[in-house]
Motif scaffolding. Sequence first.
Motif, PDB file in Angstrom:
ATOM      1  N   PHE A 151     -38.812  10.468 -48.783  1.00  0.00           N
ATOM      2  CA  PHE A 151     -38.209   9.245 -49.307  1.00  0.00           C
ATOM      3  C   PHE A 151     -39.255   8.391 -50.023  1.00  0.00           C
ATOM      4  CE2 PHE A 151     -37.014   4.757 -48.669  1.00  0.00           C
ATOM      5  CZ  PHE A 151     -35.912   4.753 -49.492  1.00  0.00           C
ATOM      6  N   TRP A 152     -40.421   8.265 -49.412  1.00  0.00           N
ATOM      7  CA  TRP A 152     -41.465   7.449 -50.037  1.00  0.00           C
ATOM      8  C   TRP A 152     -42.025   8.108 -51.281  1.00  0.00           C
ATOM      9  CZ3 TRP A 152     -42.200   2.528 -49.538  1.00  0.00           C
ATOM     10  CH2 TRP A 152     -41.696   1.902 -48.401  1.00  0.00           C
ATOM     11  N   LEU A 153     -42.109   9.440 -51.277  1.00  0.00           N
ATOM     12  CA  LEU A 153     -42.565  10.138 -52.486  1.00  0.00           C
ATOM     13  C   LEU A 153     -41.656   9.791 -53.660  1.00  0.00           C
ATOM     14  CD1 LEU A 153     -43.616  13.721 -51.331  1.00  0.00           C
ATOM     15  CD2 LEU A 153     -45.055  11.832 -52.121  1.00  0.00           C
ATOM     16  N   ILE A 154     -40.358   9.777 -53.393  1.00  0.00           N
ATOM     17  CA  ILE A 154     -39.422   9.425 -54.463  1.00  0.00           C
ATOM     18  C   ILE A 154     -39.573   7.955 -54.830  1.00  0.00           C
ATOM     19  CG2 ILE A 154     -36.982   9.221 -55.059  1.00  0.00           C
ATOM     20  CD1 ILE A 154     -36.500  11.627 -53.157  1.00  0.00           C
ATOM     21  N   SER A 210     -35.116  10.025 -60.503  1.00  0.00           N
ATOM     22  CA  SER A 210     -34.798   8.596 -60.524  1.00  0.00           C
ATOM     23  C   SER A 210     -34.887   7.970 -59.145  1.00  0.00           C
ATOM     24  CB  SER A 210     -33.397   8.374 -61.082  1.00  0.00           C
ATOM     25  OG  SER A 210     -33.090   7.001 -61.014  1.00  0.00           O
ATOM     26  N   ALA A 211     -35.903   7.170 -58.961  1.00  0.00           N
ATOM     27  CA  ALA A 211     -36.025   6.439 -57.706  1.00  0.00           C
ATOM     28  C   ALA A 211     -34.946   5.361 -57.628  1.00  0.00           C
ATOM     29  CB  ALA A 211     -37.409   5.813 -57.599  1.00  0.00           C
ATOM     30  N   THR A 212     -34.677   4.722 -58.755  1.00  0.00           N
ATOM     31  CA  THR A 212     -33.711   3.625 -58.762  1.00  0.00           C
ATOM     32  C   THR A 212     -32.333   4.099 -58.324  1.00  0.00           C
ATOM     33  OG1 THR A 212     -34.897   2.994 -60.740  1.00  0.00           O
ATOM     34  CG2 THR A 212     -33.021   1.658 -60.126  1.00  0.00           C
ATOM     35  N   LEU A 254     -30.115  22.672 -45.186  1.00  0.00           N
ATOM     36  CA  LEU A 254     -29.329  21.936 -46.186  1.00  0.00           C
ATOM     37  C   LEU A 254     -30.020  20.674 -46.712  1.00  0.00           C
ATOM     38  CD1 LEU A 254     -26.714  21.942 -47.776  1.00  0.00           C
ATOM     39  CD2 LEU A 254     -25.656  20.658 -45.916  1.00  0.00           C
ATOM     40  N   PRO A 255     -30.527  19.797 -45.850  1.00  0.00           N
ATOM     41  CA  PRO A 255     -31.152  18.586 -46.390  1.00  0.00           C
ATOM     42  C   PRO A 255     -32.306  18.888 -47.343  1.00  0.00           C
ATOM     43  CG  PRO A 255     -31.550  18.798 -44.033  1.00  0.00           C
ATOM     44  CD  PRO A 255     -30.493  19.773 -44.386  1.00  0.00           C
ATOM     45  N   TYR A 256     -33.066  19.918 -47.054  1.00  0.00           N
ATOM     46  CA  TYR A 256     -34.169  20.249 -47.968  1.00  0.00           C
ATOM     47  C   TYR A 256     -33.642  20.736 -49.307  1.00  0.00           C
ATOM     48  CZ  TYR A 256     -37.142  19.855 -43.865  1.00  0.00           C
ATOM     49  OH  TYR A 256     -37.792  19.382 -42.771  1.00  0.00           O
ATOM     50  N   LEU A 257     -32.568  21.523 -49.244  1.00  0.00           N
ATOM     51  CA  LEU A 257     -31.972  22.006 -50.493  1.00  0.00           C
ATOM     52  C   LEU A 257     -31.460  20.832 -51.323  1.00  0.00           C
ATOM     53  CD1 LEU A 257     -29.994  25.187 -49.389  1.00  0.00           C
ATOM     54  CD2 LEU A 257     -32.065  25.045 -50.775  1.00  0.00           C
ATOM     55  N   LEU A 258     -30.865  19.854 -50.642  1.00  0.00           N
ATOM     56  CA  LEU A 258     -30.324  18.697 -51.361  1.00  0.00           C
ATOM     57  C   LEU A 258     -31.436  17.878 -52.007  1.00  0.00           C
ATOM     58  CD1 LEU A 258     -27.662  17.552 -48.749  1.00  0.00           C
ATOM     59  CD2 LEU A 258     -27.192  18.494 -50.999  1.00  0.00           C
ATOM     60  N   LEU A 259     -32.588  17.861 -51.358  1.00  0.00           N
ATOM     61  CA  LEU A 259     -33.704  17.065 -51.870  1.00  0.00           C
ATOM     62  C   LEU A 259     -34.497  17.811 -52.938  1.00  0.00           C
ATOM     63  CD1 LEU A 259     -35.200  15.363 -48.716  1.00  0.00           C
ATOM     64  CD2 LEU A 259     -34.674  14.216 -50.848  1.00  0.00           C
ATOM     65  N   LEU A 260     -34.364  19.123 -52.938  1.00  0.00           N
ATOM     66  CA  LEU A 260     -35.244  19.946 -53.760  1.00  0.00           C
ATOM     67  C   LEU A 260     -35.313  19.549 -55.245  1.00  0.00           C
ATOM     68  CD1 LEU A 260     -37.180  22.349 -53.563  1.00  0.00           C
ATOM     69  CD2 LEU A 260     -35.282  23.808 -54.281  1.00  0.00           C
ATOM     70  N   PRO A 261     -34.174  19.399 -55.934  1.00  0.00           N
ATOM     71  CA  PRO A 261     -34.269  19.101 -57.364  1.00  0.00           C
ATOM     72  C   PRO A 261     -35.084  17.837 -57.652  1.00  0.00           C
ATOM     73  CG  PRO A 261     -31.975  19.441 -56.707  1.00  0.00           C
ATOM     74  CD  PRO A 261     -32.786  19.501 -55.466  1.00  0.00           C
ATOM     75  N   GLN A 262     -34.739  16.783 -56.920  1.00  0.00           N
ATOM     76  CA  GLN A 262     -35.442  15.510 -57.132  1.00  0.00           C
ATOM     77  C   GLN A 262     -36.937  15.665 -56.851  1.00  0.00           C
ATOM     78  OE1 GLN A 262     -34.949  12.258 -58.421  1.00  0.00           O
ATOM     79  NE2 GLN A 262     -33.874  11.357 -56.718  1.00  0.00           N
ATOM     80  N   LEU A 263     -37.256  16.333 -55.748  1.00  0.00           N
ATOM     81  CA  LEU A 263     -38.668  16.472 -55.371  1.00  0.00           C
ATOM     82  C   LEU A 263     -39.416  17.354 -56.353  1.00  0.00           C
ATOM     83  CD1 LEU A 263     -38.470  16.749 -51.501  1.00  0.00           C
ATOM     84  CD2 LEU A 263     -39.425  14.896 -52.862  1.00  0.00           C
ATOM     85  N   ALA A 264     -38.770  18.422 -56.799  1.00  0.00           N
ATOM     86  CA  ALA A 264     -39.439  19.321 -57.733  1.00  0.00           C
ATOM     87  C   ALA A 264     -39.782  18.575 -59.017  1.00  0.00           C
ATOM     88  CB  ALA A 264     -38.537  20.518 -58.036  1.00  0.00           C
TER      89      ALA A 264
END
Lengths: 293, 357, 292
Positions: A126-129, A167-169, C11-21
Amino acid sequence: MPASTQELAEATRRRHRREKFVTHLCLLLGVLIFVFPIYLTLIGSTHDVNTIGRGEVPLLPGAQALPNYAQAWAAGGGRYMGTPAGTMLVNSLVMALLIAVGKIAISLTSAYAVVFFRFPLRMVFFWLIFITLMLPVEVRIIPTFQVMVNLGLTNTMAGLVIPLIASATATLLFRQFFLTIPDEYVEAAKIDGAGPIRFFLDVVLPLSRTNIAALFVILFIYGWNQYLWPLLMVNDRSLETIVVGLTKMIGTGDQQNEWNVIMATAVFALLPPVAVVVLMQRWFVKGLTETEK
Amino acid sequence: MATLTLRDVKKSFGATPVLHGVDLDVKDGEMIVIVGASGCGKSTLLRIVAGLETETSGEVLIAGQSMKGLEPADRDVAMVFQNYALYPHMSVFQNMAYGLKIRGLPKDQIQRRVDEAAGLLGIGHLLHRKPRELSGGQRQRVAMGRAIVREPKLFLFDEPLSNLDAKLRVELRAEIRRLQRRLGITSLFVTHDQVEAMTLGDRLVVMNAGRAAQIATPMEIWERPADTYVAGFIGSPSMNLLSARLEAGGAAAILDAGGLRLPFVDGPRAGAAGRKLTLGIRPEHLRLGEGGLDVMVELVEPLGGESVLHGKLADGTPLTARLPGARYADGAMTLALPPESLHVFDGETGKRIEAGD
Amino acid sequence: MKKVIFKGTLLPYLLLLPQLAITAIFFFWPAGQAVYQSFLREDAFGLSTEFVGFENFLDVLHDQTWLDAAGRTLLFSGSVATLALGSALFLAVQADKHIRGANAYKTLLIWPYAVAPAIAAVLWLFMFHPNIGLFGRMLNGLGVPWDYRLNGNQAMLMVIMASAWKQVSYNFIFFLAGLQSIPKAVLEAAAIDGARPTRRFWTIIFPLLSPTAFFLLVVNLVYAFFDTFGVIHSLTQGGPGKATETLIYRVYTDGVINLNLGSSSAQSVILMLLVVVLTVIQFRYIERKVHY
């Protein structure tokens, strides 16, 4: 003292009338300042190149609207014959839509993960984002450009769009909204037998409709108005976006330029985002004040 | 239709224990009301049965099957929530049908079941409305409809009436009772309202600080409360609790305030002379009469046919009496304590002491 | 923190993956690169690089032209923020009054939000071009030697005006929302206490709006630092001379035009620190509303 009360009331009425008049005057002046430049551009786009080039800027529309817009749409303008506005509009539209939809999609899923699950490193992610709020694209423009070169993404639509999609926002906004979804909905869904994906599709997404619409307007405009990034990423004319393409037409602002066509192109560049804002005003205002407050 | 069994169910949130081990056997078709003050663990108990919380130790059995590790969806239970938890973007029909849809029931069966339940609840004309277009009472019915269509083994009610106004609450209370009898579905009903509990339950579980203080029928609880907590919680106005000492021989108690002697008509209590006791007497059992307690009445609440009198004994112990008629005034008065309506509790533990104990 | 959650390990990691990548590849990698390169220097032919410690930073901070650009940025940003905030507040107060057509006024004042900074610049060019612009010619006709392409001060005035013009509607929306969230009862109480409109504004409305104003100030400064690149690039390209070269424009020229990566990176890092400071300030403000 009935007489003096009456006088006082009369004076108050007069003052109110005067105040209302001043208010209207101020607002009209404000509106004029914002509308006039557009009006001037619209007028300019209906005259021939010589009228404008001579500097005889008329205040009433001319007869050249059709040929000007036709040329802008199909051939482009300016001394160096820019890219046709039709092509640029499509590029801008594709870019803005992809950015808006992409940002919304990945923000929805990541906010959903952060709010409705517990897993190791949740807050770290969350903080990374969140930190990316502090790194606007303009600040890290050169190194980001180098990354794009390394990945071979320059001069591609993907290169134009993907780096702007995080997008963090939007993630923060959706997170805030998801936190307001009552726990009891989740419990009811569990008892109804809905798993996380079903709950997302059947309950969370429909409930987020207003937020999605509001964000869409803001992000569409964000995407449409990108300048520095496309300026760096794209030199292929077939990928030119209209905001950058327009200023390239102007170049150094020489007097001898196809100003009529340039103005028609400016109108093309203005129309879609303005239409989106005006048509979706209610959502957009709500979205804006809620995202950033 | 099923039985429900709880075996020594314990629950802690972190280091804080909220349930200290609850045992309960619910018969098929029985309506059990779990009642207690807020924070006593009654909702937690219900949520453990639903599978929304996991017990720290102990076991939940529905129809003789252990529910250990089962998701709420796999327990075949339906729940009515305090805030109804109706999905706001779905129509009444969609709300009621959602659970069936997920379970993959054919469309015509869903339609039939929803229509049936809606008819039963008198909400057939509301099926196409959204929850926000309904009144509180209508929402409540929809929430019940959603539970009924599922035809579950177990109904769970989590204070479903507490958001309604008084009149509606009474109405729906009766309706829930009728429906539950008619459908014969085993039910757990959580409430903090003792009147609701008394009128709804086949049996009550009175919870106090994470324990079941008493599990019995409403009348049993009213007539023979297991301890001073239950005695004070059930009944309105609350039972008067007066401290006293056991007389030598155990045949009577001597009231601390004023030294009044109260004989036990049902038999002597065990214990040494001077054993600390708490005597309970319900306000409605006090009578006007000589040779009783001297009370200084400070407030009279006329209720029409009867009056509630609030006063104090000589040592300051508060006392409440409910007497017939309306012509009472503040000031000194004497109230008799009929010995047959006395409840005797241990002065230290608060537990009920029966004759011969 | 939600009490009720779903179970799920993958599942939560998969959901986060695009944004994090995307965040990792296009945010943290380049940001790291910028920091890394800010400690390196390439020779003139780009054949070798060496580690130079803080030398790039020291060079930048000792470079008079960079310091000039910093001062210019401050002047520019301060002017844009003042102008955009002041006029937006004034218009919002007017539009918040109970008058006929208030909604029409609002719509007409909100739409410029949609105009890209670069397009705003083009519109101003159409008005103030010395040869083809209505006002540009008018000024020259009145004997004012107007040509923002030659006169540095006039160029600065142009970019300030165009940048502020575009930002007013954004501020207007927020001020209006702020005004509308002031409870009517407070204003009515003040009216009954005998406070006249002007006094009501300065003693009641303005203090209640100050959180909004502060938030907007930060947003406007960030806007003026970075988003106005389009205005400057399309109107003056930093010129004439360096009269309108702001810090972000300088990063662009040094990195893209002059290909001086070490210096450009060092400048980027300095700007990043600036944004971090501004964001932290802003965060302290939103902290009260957003519960993390």
